[in-house]
Design a protein around this motif. Structure first.
Motif, mmCIF file in Angstrom:
data_model
loop_
_atom_site.group_PDB
_atom_site.id
_atom_site.type_symbol
_atom_site.label_atom_id
_atom_site.label_comp_id
_atom_site.label_asym_id
_atom_site.label_seq_id
_atom_site.Cartn_x
_atom_site.Cartn_y
_atom_site.Cartn_z
ATOM 1 N N SER A 73 46.986 -5.987 88.295
ATOM 2 C CA SER A 73 47.503 -5.055 87.247
ATOM 3 C C SER A 73 47.410 -5.960 85.991
ATOM 4 C CB SER A 73 48.936 -4.967 87.428
ATOM 5 O OG SER A 73 49.065 -4.127 88.533
ATOM 6 N N ARG A 74 46.567 -6.972 85.858
ATOM 7 C CA ARG A 74 46.489 -7.906 84.682
ATOM 8 C C ARG A 74 45.358 -6.794 83.831
ATOM 9 N NH1 ARG A 74 46.785 -13.651 83.833
ATOM 10 N NH2 ARG A 74 44.673 -13.262 82.872
ATOM 11 N N LEU A 75 45.800 -6.991 82.535
ATOM 12 C CA LEU A 75 44.756 -6.065 81.592
ATOM 13 C C LEU A 75 43.069 -6.505 81.633
ATOM 14 C CD1 LEU A 75 43.928 -4.094 79.448
ATOM 15 C CD2 LEU A 75 44.703 -5.607 77.795
ATOM 16 N N ASP A 76 42.751 -7.920 81.947
ATOM 17 C CA ASP A 76 41.309 -8.083 81.963
ATOM 18 C C ASP A 76 40.857 -7.838 83.388
ATOM 19 O OD1 ASP A 76 42.964 -9.996 83.307
ATOM 20 O OD2 ASP A 76 41.762 -11.839 82.579
ATOM 21 N N ASN A 77 41.627 -7.982 84.261
ATOM 22 C CA ASN A 77 41.333 -7.358 85.615
ATOM 23 C C ASN A 77 41.053 -5.858 85.734
ATOM 24 O OD1 ASN A 77 40.802 -8.016 88.635
ATOM 25 N ND2 ASN A 77 42.117 -6.452 88.783
ATOM 26 N N GLN A 87 36.898 -11.834 77.831
ATOM 27 C CA GLN A 87 36.289 -12.279 76.507
ATOM 28 C C GLN A 87 36.472 -10.797 75.527
ATOM 29 O OE1 GLN A 87 32.273 -13.076 75.753
ATOM 30 N NE2 GLN A 87 32.730 -14.746 74.801
ATOM 31 N N LEU A 88 36.174 -9.661 76.247
ATOM 32 C CA LEU A 88 36.193 -8.539 75.561
ATOM 33 C C LEU A 88 37.870 -8.301 74.970
ATOM 34 C CD1 LEU A 88 34.229 -5.995 77.798
ATOM 35 C CD2 LEU A 88 33.506 -6.800 75.340
ATOM 36 N N VAL A 89 38.649 -8.549 76.048
ATOM 37 C CA VAL A 89 40.202 -8.341 75.335
ATOM 38 C C VAL A 89 40.511 -9.109 74.267
ATOM 39 C CG1 VAL A 89 42.616 -8.524 76.518
ATOM 40 C CG2 VAL A 89 40.752 -7.353 77.998
ATOM 41 N N SER A 90 40.141 -10.384 74.630
ATOM 42 C CA SER A 90 40.726 -11.343 73.673
ATOM 43 C C SER A 90 39.850 -11.455 72.401
ATOM 44 C CB SER A 90 40.401 -12.905 73.943
ATOM 45 O OG SER A 90 39.033 -13.127 74.345
#
Length: 200
Positions: free
Chosen positions: A93-97, A113-116
């Motif tokens: 449920s993590r956003l990056d996943n 990387q896209l998230v950060s």
């Protein structure tokens, strides 16, 4: 220890499976890393060693460091149901996943990387926290100005589908329908070993 940024194939060979996804280099050399490879005389691994190895594998797989992983486990232990299954659900449920599972990024590291770098929105708001928990009903999308990025477009073309996610390729957005069950999570993980390790 900071986040691992070295060769992913070396780590995959250490665990004996392609934990970062399909890897041509791993297929060529699917034996342990090091000077002697398979010829080295390794000591018999004890129960603790097996449990520790499984925990390390999951940490590398999801790109989580020790303290964050332990906090996630403690949160899973407080939830109803089985601890191991809860742990995997929280990691999934993590956003990056979720970005990775939707097919917006080719790997979890690329998704992180896209998230950060603020290319991803959560329920319409820009979110640059890779560990943010996505809840059922939430919408994850790519910002309008980022939709033309080559890495996103090429990743979407070869994306897999998952039962707990709904993806709209036209708007480059997805919906987190429900929490995945253990059977639906495709990763080769023996979560009971991690529970046994932390239960000592």
């Amino acid at each position: 220890m900071a986040r691992y940024t070295g060769p992913s194939t070396k780590i995959a060979r250490k665990f004996g499976e392609p934990i970062f996804g399909s890897d041509k280099d791993f297929e060529k050399r699917n034996y342990p890393p090091g000077q002697h490879g398979l010829a080295s005389k390794r000591k018999k691994v004890k129960e603790y060693g097996t449990q520790l190895k499984e925990k390390q594998k999951v940490k590398y797989m999801y790109g989580v460091l020790e303290r964050q992983f332990r906090n996630t486990y403690d949160k899973a232990a407080r939830m109803q149901g089985q601890k191991g299954e809860n742990l995997l659900i929280l990691l999934e449920s993590r956003l990056d996943n979720v970005v990775y599972r939707l097919g917006i990024a080719p790997t979890r590291a690329a998704a992180r990387q896209l998230v950060s770098h603020s290319h991803i929105t959560l329920n319409g708001e820009v979110c640059n926290i890779p560990s943010a928990q996505v809840k059922p009903g939430d919408t994850v999308a790519v910002r309008e100005r980022s939709k033309s990025l080559e890495v996103i477009q090429s990743s979407i073309a070869s994306a897999r589908k998952y039962a707990w996610l709904e993806f709209d390729s036209k708007n480059v957005s997805g919906k987190y329908l429900n929490l995945p069950t253990r059977v639906e999570i495709p990763e080769n993980i023996n979560e009971q070993l991690i529970v046994d390790l932390y239960s000592k």
